[in-house]
Each structure stands twice: as structure tokens, then as C-alpha cells.
Design an enzyme around this catalytic site. Structure first.
Site, PDB file in Angstrom:
ATOM      1  NE  ARG A  59     103.343  35.991 -45.289  1.00 25.25           N
ATOM      2  CZ  ARG A  59     103.029  36.883 -46.288  1.00 25.25           C
ATOM      3  NH1 ARG A  59     103.836  37.461 -47.239  1.00 25.25           N
ATOM      4  NH2 ARG A  59     101.894  37.647 -46.113  1.00 25.25           N
ATOM      5  N   GLY A 118     137.537  70.680 -15.510  1.00 24.56           N
ATOM      6  CA  GLY A 118     136.649  71.313 -16.061  1.00 24.56           C
ATOM      7  C   GLY A 118     137.026  72.719 -16.383  1.00 24.56           C
ATOM      8  CG  ASN A 157     137.256  61.669 -16.427  1.00 24.60           C
ATOM      9  OD1 ASN A 157     138.303  62.092 -16.914  1.00 24.60           O
ATOM     10  ND2 ASN A 157     136.118  62.154 -16.829  1.00 24.60           N
ATOM     11  CG  HIS A 161     132.406  65.807  -9.206  1.00 25.02           C
ATOM     12  ND1 HIS A 161     133.400  66.657  -8.793  1.00 25.02           N
ATOM     13  CD2 HIS A 161     132.661  65.779 -10.644  1.00 25.02           C
ATOM     14  CE1 HIS A 161     133.789  67.342  -9.810  1.00 25.02           C
ATOM     15  NE2 HIS A 161     133.490  66.799 -11.029  1.00 25.02           N
ATOM     16  CE1 TYR A 216     141.277  69.598 -16.644  1.00 20.48           C
ATOM     17  CE2 TYR A 216     140.992  66.991 -16.553  1.00 20.48           C
ATOM     18  CZ  TYR A 216     140.508  68.244 -16.502  1.00 20.48           C
ATOM     19  OH  TYR A 216     138.944  68.420 -16.136  1.00 20.48           O
TER      20      TYR A 216
END
Length: 497
Positions: free
Chosen positions: A280, A59, A194, A82, A52
Site C-alpha cells: 500500500r 601537507g 588532489n 603517495h 604551495y
């Protein structure tokens, strides 16, 4: 010098490199691991099985085989295609943080990239070359893809960088520095983009700034308690030991230390036997802030030392596995949590300012001015910071509850952590201004009490502030003073008082 090995980077190290400009080098152990995973990747590429993002598209195109002769060219195209972030340039500190985190993740040795790629990222850091990266465009799932791609362009001689205070074409700066653009090899374009290093880098820097802010807020709150004549009883450690949250115990102890030596506490002018909650319950509220900050810091620390790209290579087994470590959900949720803390801190600080300015609550002159009516004093200081507190409430809506599927529904759940990070930065900056305003008001209140009765810590903080802001004896323009005190607070100048 910070040495990265993919295993031991801390948020303090990120600050040292990103903000303070420390040099970085790659550990020898990391080199060996990287070389081992690279050898495995090269063997896998030579085989027949698809890999891959190396011999397939990415994608929705994961099912498309890519001829090996185009496999390296595809890595260059991944970065170019990208690089479509938008908005305004991120600060150089955030980009430097992202570069460091990307290098550290690759140095872990599960990405299959060449050592030269990490060395070039570190060379950019050490040479002060900062890619121009925009602040919008990440959806925080496959990573901060568009931003990391824009960050990576200068490595291949494209895009723009900041260098020596100038915004210049990357190729020009590379030539000036006698650096050759890289040609990306198998998987390197994908490995560069990535992951969620931009949002995580923002998280790391904000964690450090929030630590400083909370520490400074305790000092300022102690001074506020003094000038209001608040009681020390709520900080008695016996109260907190029976509800032993670590942050609560710490804050109670710290406030007790800061109030030590004061003759102003326990002199409440309104006759009430208990202080308001914002005084407080300070250990219970601000202690929770400290505990959340510690939790967020742990999440960020795990993330910055993780392998987060896809696929990952396991050299000992000669396996390449696809998964989803790039998904930013852990970081996005942590950033949203920290946003809530900082927004609530601004609300808390505004309540302190209100008590200082309201004569019915403080027993001091209205709006901390003499000749009220002729003078308005600090009346409008509260108006100004009320706007910031209101904006913080709007920005506290979590981006992470939304998700917009992309890539033809292949990537069908997003963390939206890029938006979470952007909101967080704005809330942090707003809150720093609100806390700075509280310091100005607390110091002005000192003008109406006996200064010699302050604690040593209170005197020290008051005198430090007075180096920048003189007492308000009559109305004057204050916006520059607010800016200057905010900047000093941000730089940690009141933390070290």
C-alpha cells in the site's frame, strides 16, 4: 564521442565512457582556458613568492621551500610517494570513471597543468589502457590521494595497467603502443592526485546502476502486486496529489500504468480491506528512494564539473589561491544517503518475497511449490537473501561520522568517503541480488494464478524471466539461476521489458 570541457559532463556521459567504452576528446575552449592558467603559473613560479606544492613541500611540509631546480622532480616524487593504496584492484569501469573525472576537472582551467597531461589521460581511455588501482587507502579529504597516485603512475611509465585483458607493467604497454612516458612539470603531480575522483566516479556509476535497479524494481513490484491480488486504490493519483512529492507522484503513476489491463488486482484472498504497508505504501517509500537518488545525482554532477585541486589559479586576476575544494564531504554524505536508500530497498524487497512465500499472507501454496514437504520450493531463497539484507544494515553505519587526523594534524578532518564508496558498492550488489530473488519468486507465483489475467506489462516481464529460469515444478539447484538473473537485472535487461 564524449567531449569534455570541465563544465558539462553528466553522469550519463560518465557511464558512456566508463562502462560502454565511448571515446573522449578535449574541447577547444578547455584548451584555451588551460593554456591561460598555465601561463600564469609559469610567471608565478619565476617570482619570489612561494607557491604551495610547486616551490614548497605539501601537507605538513608546506612551510619548506623547494629550490626551483627541483620543482619538477618533486612532482614525480609526489606521485611515487603517495601511491600506497591497498586491497583489491578496482573494476576497470571505476578506474575509467576516475580518469575521466580527473581529466574533466583539469580541463576546467584552474589547475595550471599542461594540455598534454589531459590529452594523455584521454589517450589512455581511448586506447583501453586502465591503470591498476586498489580499492582501499582513501580517507576522502585531500582527495583520494593514494588511489589517484596509483592511477597516475602509468602516465610516467611506472606502475601496472590492464590492457587487452592482461595485467602488465605500464612501461611495457606504453612501448607496445609507442607512447613515451610523461615527465611531469610544475604542479602536475599534485594536480593529478588532489581530488576525490575515485569516490565520485564510484558515485556516478552507482547512480546509473541504481536508476536501472529502481526502474526494474517497480516492474517487479507491479507483478508482485498482481499475483498477490493487491488493490489498485492506493495508487490513485488523488491520494498523491495532496502530498505532492515528485517521487511519490511518479511511482504511483508508474505502478498504475504497469497494472493496467490486469484482472488479478483487487482480488485479495485474505478478505482484508487494506493491503500491508509494503504494498500500500509503495509510492511513499519507493518514491522517497527516487527523490534521494535525484538529489545524489545532482551532488555528483556538481562535483564532476568542479575544480577540486589546491591551489587554484585564476588567470584573469593572475592570482593563485589556496583552499579546500578537494575535501570530499559533499560526496561522502551523498554516498551515505544513497547507501541508506539501497539498504532500505533490500528490506522492502525482502518483505515482498516474504509475502509471496508465506501462504498465510499470499493465499498461494507455501513457498510456491506443489507437493510441499517433498519439495521445499523457494524456502531457502529467503534465507539466502536475508543474509544480504542483514549485511546491508551493518554497512549502513556511516563512515563519515568518523575522522582520523593525519599529516601531523595539519589535515585534521577527513570525510572518510573512500570507505563510504566501498560500502555503497557492496550494498548495491547485495540489493541487486535481493531484487533478482524477488523476480524469481514473483514469476514462480504466476504458476499458481491465471496467467491470461496478468497485465500486458506483467506478461512481458514474466516471459522475459522465463527465457532464463523455467518454472520450479520440483526442487532443483537454484544458485546459478539467481546469479544469472542478478546479472541480467544489473545489465538492464528487465528495465527494457
Amino acid at each position: 564521442m564524449v567531449k569534455i570541457d570541465g563544465e558539462n559532463l553528466s553522469v550519463d556521459d560518465v557511464w558512456a565512457v566508463a562502462v560502454e567504452g565511448a571515446d573522449v576528446e578535449l574541447a577547444d575552449a578547455a584548451r584555451k582556458r588551460m593554456q591561460g592558467s598555465r601561463k600564469v603559473l609559469l610567471r608565478l613560479v619565476e617570482g619570489d613568492e612561494p607557491v604551495y606544492g610547486v616551490t614548497t613541500g605539501i601537507g605538513e611540509f608546506a612551510g619548506v621551500r623547494v629550490d626551483k631546480k627541483f620543482a619538477e622532480e618533486m612532482q614525480m616524487r609526489i606521485v611515487r610517494s603517495h601511491a600506497v593504496s591497498n586491497g583489491e584492484p578496482l573494476s576497470p569501469e571505476i578506474v575509467r570513471a576516475a580518469m575521466l573525472l580527473r581529466a574533466n576537472s583539469l580541463a576546467k582551467g584552474f589547475s595550471g597543468v599542461r594540455v598534454e597531461l589531459v590529452e594523455r589521460l584521454l589517450e589512455f581511455l581511448n586506447e583501453g589502457i586502465v591503470p591498476v588501482v586498489y580499492n582501499k587507502g582513501s580517507i576522502g579529504a585531500s582527495g583520494d590521494l593514494t588511489q589517484l597516485a596509483q592511477m597516475s603512475l602509468p602516465l610516467i611509465g611506472e606502475g601496472e595497467v590492464f590492457s587487452s585483458g592482461e595485467r602488465l607493467p605500464a612501461i611495457f604497454v606504453l612501448r607496445r603502443k609507442r607512447m613515451e612516458p610523461l615527465s611531469l612539470s610544475y604542479k602536475e603531480g599534485l594536480a593529478l592526485i588532489n581530488g576525490c575522483q575515485v569516490m565520485t566516479g564510484i558515485g556516478a556509476v552507482v547512480v546509473m546502476r541504481a536508476r536501472n535497479l529502481l526502474d526494474s524494481f517497480l516492474r517487479i513490484s507491479a507483478l508482485t502486486i498482481e499475483v498477490l491480488g493487491g488493490k489498485q486504490e492506493p495508487f490513485d493519483d488523488r491520494i498523491h496529489k495532496v502530498r505532492p512529492f515528485q517521487g511519490q507522484l511518479f511511482v504511483a503513476k508508474r505502478i498504475t500504468e504497469l497494472l493496467s489491463g490486469s484482472s488479478l488486482t483487487d482480488t485479495k484472498r485474505n478478505g482484508k480491506v487494506q493491503d500491508a504497508y509494503s504494498i500500500r505504501c509503495l509510492p511513499q517509500v519507493v518514491g522517497a528512494f527516487f527523490d534521494v537518488l535525484e538529489y545524489v545525482g545532482k551532488i555528483i554532477t556538481v562535483e564532476i564539473n568542479s575544480a577540486v585541486d589546491n591551489p587554484l589559479i585564476f588567470p584573469e586576476e593572475e592570482k593563485i589561491l589556496s583552499g579546500g575544494n578537494f575535501h570530499g564531504e559533499y560526496v561522502a554524505l551523498a554516498l551515505e544517503y544513497l547507501t541508506l536508500v539501497l539498504a532500505d530497498l533490500s528490506t522492502f524487497a525482502e518483505r515482498h518475497i516474504n509475502r509471496l512465500l508465506n501462504p498465510a499472507l499470499s493465499g498461494l501454496p507455501a513457498f510456491l511449490t506443489a507437493d510441499g514437504g517433498l519439495n521445499s520450493g523457494l524456502m531457502l531463497l529467503q534465507y539466502s537473501i536475508a543474509d544480504l539484507v542483514a549485511e546491508n544494515k551493518l554497512l549502513s553505519h556511516p563512515a563519515v561520522v568518523d575522522s582520523i587526523p593525519v599529516s601531523a594534524d595539519q589535515e585534521d578532518h577527513m570525510s572518510m568517503g573512500g570507505t563510504s564508496a566501498r560500502k555503497l558498492v557492496q550494498v548495491l550488489e547485495n540489493t541487486e541480488t535481493v531484487v533478482a530473488a524477488q523476480l524469481i519468486a514473483a514469476a514462480q507465483a504466476v504458476e499458481f494464478v491465471e496467467k491470461n489475467s496478468l497485465s500486458p506489462a506483467g506478461i512481458s516481464l514474466y516471459e522475459k524471466l522465463r527465457e532464463m529460469v523455467k518454472p520450479l515444478d520440483k526442487d532443483r539447484v537454484l544458485y546459478r539461476e539467481l546469479e544469472n538473473v542478478t546479472e541480467a537485472l544489473r545489465d538492464g535487461r528487465f528495465r527494457s521489458v
